[in-house]
Write an enzyme that holds these catalytic residues in place. Structure first.
Site, short mmCIF file in Angstrom:
data_model
loop_
_atom_site.label_atom_id
_atom_site.label_comp_id
_atom_site.label_asym_id
_atom_site.label_seq_id
_atom_site.Cartn_x
_atom_site.Cartn_y
_atom_site.Cartn_z
N GLY A 12 47.13 36.44 44.66
CA GLY A 12 48.27 36.61 43.76
C GLY A 12 48.96 35.33 43.33
O GLY A 12 50.15 35.34 43.02
N ASN A 14 48.52 33.77 40.55
CA ASN A 14 48.93 33.94 39.15
C ASN A 14 50.17 34.82 39.05
O ASN A 14 51.07 34.55 38.25
CB ASN A 14 47.78 34.53 38.32
CG ASN A 14 46.80 33.46 37.87
OD1 ASN A 14 47.11 32.64 37.02
ND2 ASN A 14 45.60 33.45 38.46
N MET A 90 40.29 43.00 41.04
CA MET A 90 38.83 42.84 41.12
C MET A 90 38.07 44.11 40.73
O MET A 90 37.12 44.51 41.42
CB MET A 90 38.44 42.38 42.53
CG MET A 90 39.10 41.09 42.95
SD MET A 90 38.85 39.75 41.76
CE MET A 90 37.15 39.35 42.12
N ARG A 91 38.50 44.75 39.67
CA ARG A 91 37.84 45.98 39.23
C ARG A 91 37.79 46.01 37.71
O ARG A 91 38.65 45.44 37.05
CB ARG A 91 38.63 47.22 39.67
CG ARG A 91 38.64 47.43 41.12
CD ARG A 91 39.53 48.60 41.52
NE ARG A 91 39.43 48.72 42.96
CZ ARG A 91 38.47 49.38 43.57
NH1 ARG A 91 37.56 50.04 42.89
NH2 ARG A 91 38.41 49.41 44.89
N ASN A 107 44.29 40.03 30.83
CA ASN A 107 43.57 39.51 31.99
C ASN A 107 43.41 38.01 31.82
O ASN A 107 43.40 37.50 30.70
CB ASN A 107 42.18 40.17 32.08
CG ASN A 107 41.40 39.69 33.29
OD1 ASN A 107 41.95 39.58 34.39
ND2 ASN A 107 40.13 39.38 33.10
N HIS A 109 40.71 34.98 32.92
CA HIS A 109 39.36 34.77 33.45
C HIS A 109 39.13 33.27 33.61
O HIS A 109 39.43 32.50 32.69
CB HIS A 109 38.33 35.38 32.49
CG HIS A 109 36.93 35.23 32.98
ND1 HIS A 109 36.43 36.01 34.00
CD2 HIS A 109 35.95 34.36 32.64
CE1 HIS A 109 35.19 35.63 34.25
NE2 HIS A 109 34.87 34.65 33.43
C1 GRF Z 1 41.89 33.72 39.30
O1 GRF Z 1 40.94 32.70 39.33
C2 GRF Z 1 41.74 34.53 38.03
O2 GRF Z 1 41.30 33.76 36.96
C3 GRF Z 1 40.70 35.54 38.40
O3 GRF Z 1 40.95 35.86 39.74
C4 GRF Z 1 41.62 34.78 40.37
C5 GRF Z 1 42.88 35.34 40.94
O4 GRF Z 1 43.60 34.41 41.71
N1 GRF Z 1 40.76 36.68 37.50
P1 GRF Z 1 45.06 34.78 42.21
O5 GRF Z 1 44.94 36.08 43.00
O6 GRF Z 1 45.94 34.94 41.02
O7 GRF Z 1 45.47 33.64 43.08
#
Ligand code: GRF
Length: 216
Positions: A12, A14, A90-91, A107, A109
């Protein structure tokens, strides 16, 4: 005030960057709810620390995966969430949620799509020998990392890079780019035509469009 719903499966970071941007007064939004599919996701600790409501939903408790997503949609709708943010969820998101929030799910990526979709994109970029990679914020459709692109930002890839070193460099950029994309949405500056996202008052000189910070 833009109401956000966050979906996260893990660390988490982000999610945290969005909280920090809001708390710093740089993003006019509020996180109404965190939903996770992972009971020990560190994202839950972040929600607790910032007094954000959270909900753990186990897909196995539902008759079908569509029921799982219908419940997520219902929880978000109940709280008047306007924009759904996938932050390391992750889905693959399914139709019941996408239909409830058309072009209202974002999202991030960790690659420059359409290069290196799916899992381990940083490893894919290193192994492919790419010289530039980065991150992409996009609206979510039913495909895997295929929805309309909102913004992208680039970092260099060195021949010495490992999956970890490249991931770290990209992640630092993610933490700036994702709140920026949400800010564009909150200002009503995004509109979608087909797979093209128009940005009102697009500024080519903005750091995040053409010349992102390349610091390592
Ligand atoms: C990040 O690298 C994002 O780009 C990808 O999953 C990762 C999540 O990291 N979709 P976090 O859980 O936000 O630290």
């Amino acid at each position: 005030m833009l109401k956000l719903g966050i979906l996260a499966s893990g660390r988490g970071s982000n999610f945290q960057s969005i909280i920090d941007e809001i708390n710093a007064g740089k993003l006019s939004a509020a996180v109404s709810l965190l939903i996770t599919d992972t009971p020990d996701a560190y994202a839950i600790e972040r929600a607790k620390k910032h007094s954000i409501d959270f909900l753990y939903l186990n897909p196995r408790d539902f008759k079908s995966i569509n029921d799982f997503y219908a419940r997520i949609a219902a929880e978000l709708t109940k709280r008047s969430v306007e924009l759904v943010i996938l932050a390391g969820f992750m889905r693959i998101v399914r139709k019941p949620l996408i239909d409830a929030f058309p072009n209202r799910i974002m999202n991030i990526h960790p690659a420059l799509l359409p290069a290196f979709p799916g899992l381990h994109s940083q490893k894919q970029a290193v192994e492919y020998g790419a010289r530039i990679s980065g991150c992409t914020v996009h609206f979510v459709d039913e495909g895997m990392d295929t929805g309309p692109i909102i913004i992208q930002a680039a970092v260099p890839v060195s021949p010495d890079d490992t999956e970890d070193s490249l991931s770290e460099r990209i992640l630092r950029l993610e933490h700036k780019v994702y709140p920026f994309a949400i800010k564009l949405y909150s200002e009503g500056r995004l509109s979608v035509e087909g797979r093209i996202v128009n940005i009102n008052n697009y500024n080519m000189n903005s750091d995040y469009f053409i010349n992102p910070p390349l610091s390592r």
